[in-house]
Design a protein around this motif. Structure first.
Motif, PDB file in Angstrom:
ATOM      1  N   GLU A 235       1.005  -1.181   0.342  1.00 13.93           N
ATOM      2  CA  GLU A 235      -0.078  -0.227  -0.676  1.00 13.93           C
ATOM      3  C   GLU A 235       1.034   1.216  -0.303  1.00 13.93           C
ATOM      4  OE1 GLU A 235      -3.099   0.274  -0.650  1.00 13.93           O
ATOM      5  OE2 GLU A 235      -4.029  -1.745  -0.257  1.00 13.93           O
ATOM      6  N   VAL A 236       2.214   1.244   0.757  1.00 13.15           N
ATOM      7  CA  VAL A 236       2.828   2.125   1.094  1.00 13.15           C
ATOM      8  C   VAL A 236       3.799   2.724  -0.696  1.00 13.15           C
ATOM      9  CG1 VAL A 236       4.860   3.150   1.674  1.00 13.15           C
ATOM     10  CG2 VAL A 236       3.510   2.083   3.105  1.00 13.15           C
ATOM     11  N   MET A 237       3.952   1.576  -1.483  1.00 12.13           N
ATOM     12  CA  MET A 237       4.133   1.787  -2.496  1.00 12.13           C
ATOM     13  C   MET A 237       3.290   2.305  -3.903  1.00 12.13           C
ATOM     14  SD  MET A 237       6.604   1.634  -5.170  1.00 12.13           S
ATOM     15  CE  MET A 237       8.517   0.243  -4.363  1.00 12.13           C
ATOM     16  N   GLU A 238       2.019   1.829  -3.619  1.00 10.96           N
ATOM     17  CA  GLU A 238       1.152   2.334  -4.569  1.00 10.96           C
ATOM     18  C   GLU A 238       0.569   3.524  -4.364  1.00 10.96           C
ATOM     19  OE1 GLU A 238      -1.453  -2.311  -4.760  1.00 10.96           O
ATOM     20  OE2 GLU A 238      -2.745  -0.961  -3.961  1.00 10.96           O
ATOM     21  N   GLU A 239       0.190   3.768  -3.053  1.00  7.64           N
ATOM     22  CA  GLU A 239      -0.210   4.929  -2.973  1.00  7.64           C
ATOM     23  C   GLU A 239       0.376   6.540  -2.691  1.00  7.64           C
ATOM     24  OE1 GLU A 239      -2.723   5.468   0.156  1.00  7.64           O
ATOM     25  OE2 GLU A 239      -3.483   3.247  -0.484  1.00  7.64           O
ATOM     26  N   THR A 240       1.948   6.232  -2.961  1.00  3.70           N
ATOM     27  CA  THR A 240       3.404   6.870  -2.307  1.00  3.70           C
ATOM     28  C   THR A 240       4.576   7.369  -3.219  1.00  3.70           C
ATOM     29  OG1 THR A 240       4.196   5.983  -0.381  1.00  3.70           O
ATOM     30  CG2 THR A 240       2.318   7.366   0.464  1.00  3.70           C
ATOM     31  N   GLY A 241       4.561   6.090  -3.909  1.00  6.40           N
ATOM     32  CA  GLY A 241       6.051   6.082  -4.179  1.00  6.40           C
ATOM     33  C   GLY A 241       7.264   5.172  -4.034  1.00  6.40           C
ATOM     34  N   LEU A 242       6.445   5.228  -2.244  1.00  6.43           N
ATOM     35  CA  LEU A 242       8.041   5.168  -1.232  1.00  6.43           C
ATOM     36  C   LEU A 242       8.002   3.377  -1.005  1.00  6.43           C
ATOM     37  CD1 LEU A 242       7.160   7.563   1.291  1.00  6.43           C
ATOM     38  CD2 LEU A 242       8.937   7.915  -0.423  1.00  6.43           C
ATOM     39  N   ASP A 243       9.520   2.868  -1.158  1.00  6.76           N
ATOM     40  CA  ASP A 243       9.708   1.064  -0.882  1.00  6.76           C
ATOM     41  C   ASP A 243       9.666   1.359   0.262  1.00  6.76           C
ATOM     42  OD1 ASP A 243      11.095  -0.885  -0.497  1.00  6.76           O
ATOM     43  OD2 ASP A 243      12.335  -0.775  -2.238  1.00  6.76           O
ATOM     44  N   ALA A 244       8.772   1.006   1.376  1.00  2.02           N
ATOM     45  CA  ALA A 244       8.984   0.870   2.697  1.00  2.02           C
ATOM     46  C   ALA A 244      10.404  -0.115   3.190  1.00  2.02           C
ATOM     47  CB  ALA A 244       7.875   0.488   3.310  1.00  2.02           C
ATOM     48  N   SER A 245      10.537  -0.884   2.737  1.00  2.53           N
ATOM     49  CA  SER A 245      11.907  -1.691   2.711  1.00  2.53           C
ATOM     50  C   SER A 245      13.483  -0.801   2.871  1.00  2.53           C
ATOM     51  CB  SER A 245      11.885  -2.538   2.101  1.00  2.53           C
ATOM     52  OG  SER A 245      12.903  -2.694   0.924  1.00  2.53           O
ATOM     53  N   ARG A 246      13.206   0.224   3.019  1.00  2.00           N
ATOM     54  CA  ARG A 246      13.515   1.228   2.400  1.00  2.00           C
ATOM     55  C   ARG A 246      13.811   2.391   3.804  1.00  2.00           C
ATOM     56  NH1 ARG A 246      14.520   5.691  -1.738  1.00  2.00           N
ATOM     57  NH2 ARG A 246      16.283   5.537  -0.311  1.00  2.00           N
ATOM     58  N   PHE A 247      13.382   2.167   4.915  1.00  2.00           N
ATOM     59  CA  PHE A 247      13.371   2.291   5.533  1.00  2.00           C
ATOM     60  C   PHE A 247      12.364   2.124   7.137  1.00  2.00           C
ATOM     61  CE2 PHE A 247      11.782   5.075   2.452  1.00  2.00           C
ATOM     62  CZ  PHE A 247      12.719   6.720   2.491  1.00  2.00           C
ATOM     63  N   GLU A 248      12.027   2.328   8.235  1.00  2.00           N
ATOM     64  CA  GLU A 248      11.538   2.060   9.270  1.00  2.00           C
ATOM     65  C   GLU A 248      10.606   1.398   9.094  1.00  2.00           C
ATOM     66  OE1 GLU A 248      12.133   1.875  14.544  1.00  2.00           O
ATOM     67  OE2 GLU A 248      13.436   3.336  13.259  1.00  2.00           O
TER      68      GLU A 248
END
Length: 150
Positions: free
Chosen positions: A52-65
């Motif tokens: 959902e983070v990737m779909e909605e923001t383009g952010l790769d959550a695996s790069r963050f906490e």
């Protein structure tokens, strides 16, 4: 009727200093929220949060906490969104996660889902969101970050 699962994630995306990312819904202009979305198939909730983070923001959550806040909100699904769920489903279980970024950043919105975004201090963000469970999660952020209230 739809086939959406009544199990979802709420992901509070925030910076170390308590700034929070909010998204404006495309299907309800003026409705601001954190990242949300329903589980698909048999994915675990951490996978749902990352997707959902990737779909909605383009952010790769695996790069963050990304952390599971171990909070589940059970709420009645708004009547105008019940058509997305199987017949007879009226409640959803929402699992809360936090995604900490070093600082606010630009995001890439899914245009069919969101019209805009903003970064706000957590207290202002809690006042702006339409969902009571989202506001409650945002009010937990100072405790999660070890910040003084204010």
């Amino acid at each position: 009727m739809g086939n959406k699962q009544p199990v979802s994630v709420l992901v509070v995306i925030h910076s170390r200093d308590g700034q929070v990312l909010l998204l404006e819904r495309a299907d309800k202009p003026g409705y601001w929220q954190s990242v949300t979305g329903s589980r698909e198939g048999s994915e675990d909730l951490l996978e749902t949060a990352r997707r959902e983070v990737m779909e909605e923001t383009g952010l790769d959550a695996s790069r963050f906490e990304l952390s599971d806040w171990r909070q589940v909100n059970r709420y009645e699904i708004y009547p105008h969104w019940r058509h997305r769920y199987p017949e007879g489903v009226t409640h959803n279980d929402e699992h809360v996660f936090g995604l900490q970024l070093p600082q606010p950043c630009e995001v890439e919105l899914a245009p069919r889902e969101h019209l805009g975004y903003c970064w706000l201090p957590w207290a202002q963000a809690a006042e702006k969101v339409f969902s009571p469970s989202n506001a409650e999660a945002l009010r937990l952020l100072p405790q999660k970050l070890g910040l003084a209230l204010g």
